[in-house]
Enzyme design. Structure first.
Site, PDB file in Angstrom:
ATOM      1  N   GLU A 259      37.546  36.995  30.540  1.00 15.42           N
ATOM      2  CA  GLU A 259      37.235  38.034  29.568  1.00 15.42           C
ATOM      3  C   GLU A 259      35.743  38.099  29.259  1.00 15.42           C
ATOM      4  O   GLU A 259      35.175  39.186  29.125  1.00 15.42           O
ATOM      5  CB  GLU A 259      38.023  37.812  28.278  1.00 15.42           C
ATOM      6  CG  GLU A 259      39.527  37.932  28.420  1.00 15.42           C
ATOM      7  CD  GLU A 259      39.995  39.356  28.707  1.00 15.42           C
ATOM      8  OE1 GLU A 259      41.175  39.522  29.047  1.00 15.42           O
ATOM      9  OE2 GLU A 259      39.178  40.303  28.610  1.00 15.42           O
ATOM     10  N   ARG A 263      33.822  41.602  30.337  1.00 12.91           N
ATOM     11  CA  ARG A 263      33.379  42.411  29.201  1.00 12.91           C
ATOM     12  C   ARG A 263      31.896  42.206  28.907  1.00 12.91           C
ATOM     13  O   ARG A 263      31.117  43.163  28.864  1.00 12.91           O
ATOM     14  CB  ARG A 263      34.206  42.094  27.955  1.00 12.91           C
ATOM     15  CG  ARG A 263      35.693  42.332  28.123  1.00 12.91           C
ATOM     16  CD  ARG A 263      36.407  42.354  26.786  1.00 12.91           C
ATOM     17  NE  ARG A 263      37.846  42.131  26.943  1.00 12.91           N
ATOM     18  CZ  ARG A 263      38.760  42.526  26.073  1.00 12.91           C
ATOM     19  NH1 ARG A 263      38.402  43.175  24.993  1.00 12.91           N
ATOM     20  NH2 ARG A 263      40.048  42.269  26.267  1.00 12.91           N
ATOM     21  N   ASP A 390      46.346  41.399  39.561  1.00 15.01           N
ATOM     22  CA  ASP A 390      45.779  42.731  39.779  1.00 15.01           C
ATOM     23  C   ASP A 390      44.338  42.791  40.274  1.00 15.01           C
ATOM     24  O   ASP A 390      44.051  43.233  41.394  1.00 15.01           O
ATOM     25  CB  ASP A 390      45.933  43.570  38.505  1.00 15.01           C
ATOM     26  CG  ASP A 390      45.492  42.850  37.235  1.00 15.01           C
ATOM     27  OD1 ASP A 390      44.941  41.744  37.323  1.00 15.01           O
ATOM     28  OD2 ASP A 390      45.695  43.411  36.137  1.00 15.01           O
ATOM     29  N   GLU A 524      44.618  52.024  32.850  1.00 14.95           N
ATOM     30  CA  GLU A 524      44.870  51.969  34.294  1.00 14.95           C
ATOM     31  C   GLU A 524      45.381  53.281  34.882  1.00 14.95           C
ATOM     32  O   GLU A 524      45.039  53.637  36.023  1.00 14.95           O
ATOM     33  CB  GLU A 524      45.847  50.830  34.601  1.00 14.95           C
ATOM     34  CG  GLU A 524      45.268  49.437  34.423  1.00 14.95           C
ATOM     35  CD  GLU A 524      45.187  49.004  32.973  1.00 14.95           C
ATOM     36  OE1 GLU A 524      44.390  48.085  32.665  1.00 14.95           O
ATOM     37  OE2 GLU A 524      45.924  49.581  32.121  1.00 14.95           O
ATOM     38  N   THR A 610      36.297  45.492  36.680  1.00 11.95           N
ATOM     39  CA  THR A 610      37.644  45.729  36.170  1.00 11.95           C
ATOM     40  C   THR A 610      37.657  46.064  34.679  1.00 11.95           C
ATOM     41  O   THR A 610      38.721  46.308  34.121  1.00 11.95           O
ATOM     42  CB  THR A 610      38.557  44.524  36.475  1.00 11.95           C
ATOM     43  OG1 THR A 610      39.919  44.920  36.372  1.00 11.95           O
ATOM     44  CG2 THR A 610      38.262  43.360  35.535  1.00 11.95           C
TER      45      THR A 610
END
Length: 630
Positions: A259, A263, A390, A524, A610
């Site tokens: 994360e 981010r 993913d 998504e 992502t």
């Protein structure tokens, strides 16, 4: 005979001077000496005379750097001594045992030292070179920002030729609506939660959470490039000022490696590449260094949690696992950290992950979701293109594209994995919906998670570089998967999709229990709409995207921001009281791009991490400057 001093009696001195005369002489002599020595120290250009009378002091190496680390500059004499001793490396900077070459020593030191609140703001903006301080020689910055921008094939924000022809076009009005939503989301966050990680719009306060290790401002970092893209200039300057003045890295909690990388590192990198502002580059590099201890495992596969205080990795039990989507979603950002810092350690860490994954046996060519960082073996055979797996697949094809199609290892791994997924996980429901199931040791769970809906966009993005006979097939497969994900939205009362949906017992593309019926502002599905629109220009994808905009406005907008909802099958759902940072980073950005021209953040120049943070393709000036081929 005892004599007393009486009035008028003054004995003579040895020089024949009476006592009052002696005092006057001594007073005159002391004044003369004081005047002479004072002139040595106070008159201009006296520093050379000083060195004649005063012993020279040995300058302590590193004093200036230490003072700067403490947050202030050391006091300087009027004229520095000639040839001062070079400053010693600060912690984390170049030293003889490091792998950074001698050419980068001084440059690396200046670029990575901790900075005061406004120090980065003094650096020359967008010039590609740091402004030298008084007394410092100018050292060229190895990353030439202007040269990088000149190699982009399209303007960052596009030409927007359609606006000159149709200034009141429907598409422009739709884009402006999405821009208004972003402004509202940002202003609500700024008003009620500025500096906190995320906004809670119902209670009108902020939320910190526990996965960022004490880092703050996740919404700010996540919003930077979206604000820039939408030309919300005042709001962008507010965000940048907070990063300069209030984004501190001296935290001590346990953080999610994944994360923080996608981010914070991703957001800072993209903000730098879009603006050239040094503060973003410096913060990204320093934060990247704090993540490196996570890789200190027997295999080099990082653990999922890093302790910012001790520098150790969390989850210290021998039987714990690392997650494929987490350790497999570092490659893009870490290559750029090496590119911007000159420190090869970041690239070496992620290339070692590739090395481990290439060597290990894969069941039927599939990548299970859990790997032991101690033994280097799969822990269990659960395979998913949704949560836990993913973005690993996403980063393979994007590594190929980001390398300007030179990273053959990434390309081969991606298409091999896609073939295995198609062979063992792909299904078509009785109603004709194509979906990617989850695989548990050979047994399929006939469901897709919302997270898996990115795959339509991923397959479309990679279709062009597949074998010629597979290109049209992959483009059609991408369209079919995206249509299935659209159906998960269309079949709900709110026209927003559930967290997971199933294909069994005669029910298709719907959640079967309340615990999977929530929607948390995820991106998504609209991400795939954007990629399919850019690849095909089929207006269906814009129509579907606009349906999402209307649903967000109707069901997720509150008086103080946007909130997720607890049940997409209710016509009056309850809110979850959380405006996720990724809503500003991803959902609104992808929607805006869906209604923008193709040259706005062109896919020829940029790949999105992502978290939807754009990172540039390596359009090198010459092949020798390209990232190493595999």
């Amino acid at each position: 005979m005892h004599m007393r001093k009486g009035p008028g009696f003054v004995p003579a001195s040895p020089w024949g001077l009476r006592l009052p005369q002696k005092f006057l002489f001594l007073l005159f002599l002391s004044g003369l000496i004081t005047l002479c020595f004072g002139a040595l120290f106070l008159l201009p250009h006296s520093s050379r005379l000083k060195r004649l009378f005063l012993a020279s002091r040995t300058q302590q190496p590193g004093l200036e750097v230490i003072a700067e680390v403490a947050g202030h500059s050391p006091a300087h004499e009027q004229e520095p001594p000639p040839n001062p001793a070079p400053a010693a490396p600060a912690p984390g900077e170049y030293d003889p045992s490091s792998r950074v070459g001698p050419r980068r020593r001084k440059e690396w030191l200046r670029r990575t030292r901790p900075t005061g609140p406004r120090e980065e703001a003094t650096v020359a903006r967008g010039s590609g070179a740091a402004a030298p301080r008084p007394g410092e020689e100018s050292v060229p910055f190895s990353f030439d920002f202007n040269a990088f921008r000149s190699r982009l094939r399209h303007p960052v924000l596009g030409t927007r030729t359609d606006e000159s022809k149709k200034p009141q076009s429907r598409v422009r009005a739709q884009r402006e609506k999405i821009k208004e939503m972003m402004r509202f989301a940002w202003q609500s966050y700024r008003r009620y939660a500025m500096g906190r990680n995320e906004l809670r719009p119902l209670t009108k306060d902020g939320y910190e959470g526990s996965m960022f290790g004490g880092l703050s401002g996740a919404t700010i970092i996540d919003s930077l490039d979206t604000l820039y893209l939408m030309e919300l200039k005042e709001e962008f300057q507010e965000a940048k000022a907070w990063v300069e003045e209030s984004f501190h890295l001296n935290v001590s909690g346990e953080a999610s490696l994944f994360e923080v990388n996608i981010r914070y590192i991703g957001g800072l990198l993209s903000a730098y590449y879009l603006t050239g502002e040094e503060v973003f580059r410096i913060k990204a590099i320093k934060l990247g260094e704090k993540l490196l201890p996570a890789f200190n495992t027997p295999t080099g596969i990082p653990k999922g949690v890093v302790n910012f205080k001790s520098g150790s990795w969390g989850w210290a039990t021998a039987g714990s696992s690392s997650i494929l989507a987490e350790f497999g979603s570092l490659h893009l950002e870490f290559l750029h950290l090496t590119e911007l810092s000159g420190n090869p350690i970041f690239a070496e860490k992620v290339r070692n992950i590739r090395k481990v994954l290439r060597k290990i046996d894969k069941p039927f060519g599939l990548y299970p979701n859990f790997l032991s960082p101690v033994s280097g073996n799969w822990v269990q055979h659960h395979v998913s293109v949704g949560g836990l797996g993913d973005s690993f697949y996403e980063y393979l094809i994007k590594s190929w594209l980001m390398s300007a199609k030179t990273d053959m290892e990434a390309k081969n791994m991606y298409y091999e994995a896609l073939e295995a997924i198609e062979t063992y996980l792909l299904n078509v429901s009785p109603g004709g919906l194509t979906y990617i199931a989850e695989w548990r040791g050979g047994i399929l769970d006939h469901k897709m998670g919302h997270l898996a809906c990115f795959s339509g966009g991923m397959i479309s993005l990679g279709a062009e570089d597949a074998k010629e006979e597979k290109r049209a097939h992959y483009q059609e497969l991408a369209a079919q998967i995206t249509r299935t994900c659209h159906e998960s939205y269309a079949r709900s009362d709110t026209k927003l999709g559930p967290e997971a949906f199933w294909f069994n017992s005669g029910r298709e593309a719907v959640a079967t229990q309340l615990s999977e019926s929530y929607y948390i502002l995820r991106p998504e599905v609209v991400e795939s709409y954007m990629y399919l629109w850019r690849q095909t220009h089929d207006p269906t994808y814009r129509e579907w995207g606009w349906d999402v905009v209307m649903a967000l406005e109707k069901y997720c907008r509150t008086d103080a921001g946007f909130s997720g909802i607890q049940d997409v099958y209710s016509s009056s759902p309850n809110h979850d009281n959380k405006q996720q940072s990724f809503f500003l980073a991803e959902t609104l950005k992808y929607l805006y791009l869906l209604f923008s021209e193709d040259d706005t953040l062109s896919l020829e120049d940029w790949v999105f991490n992502t978290e939807a943070h754009p990172l540039p393709v390596n359009h090198s000036a010459s092949p020798s400057q390209a990232w190493p081929r595999h």
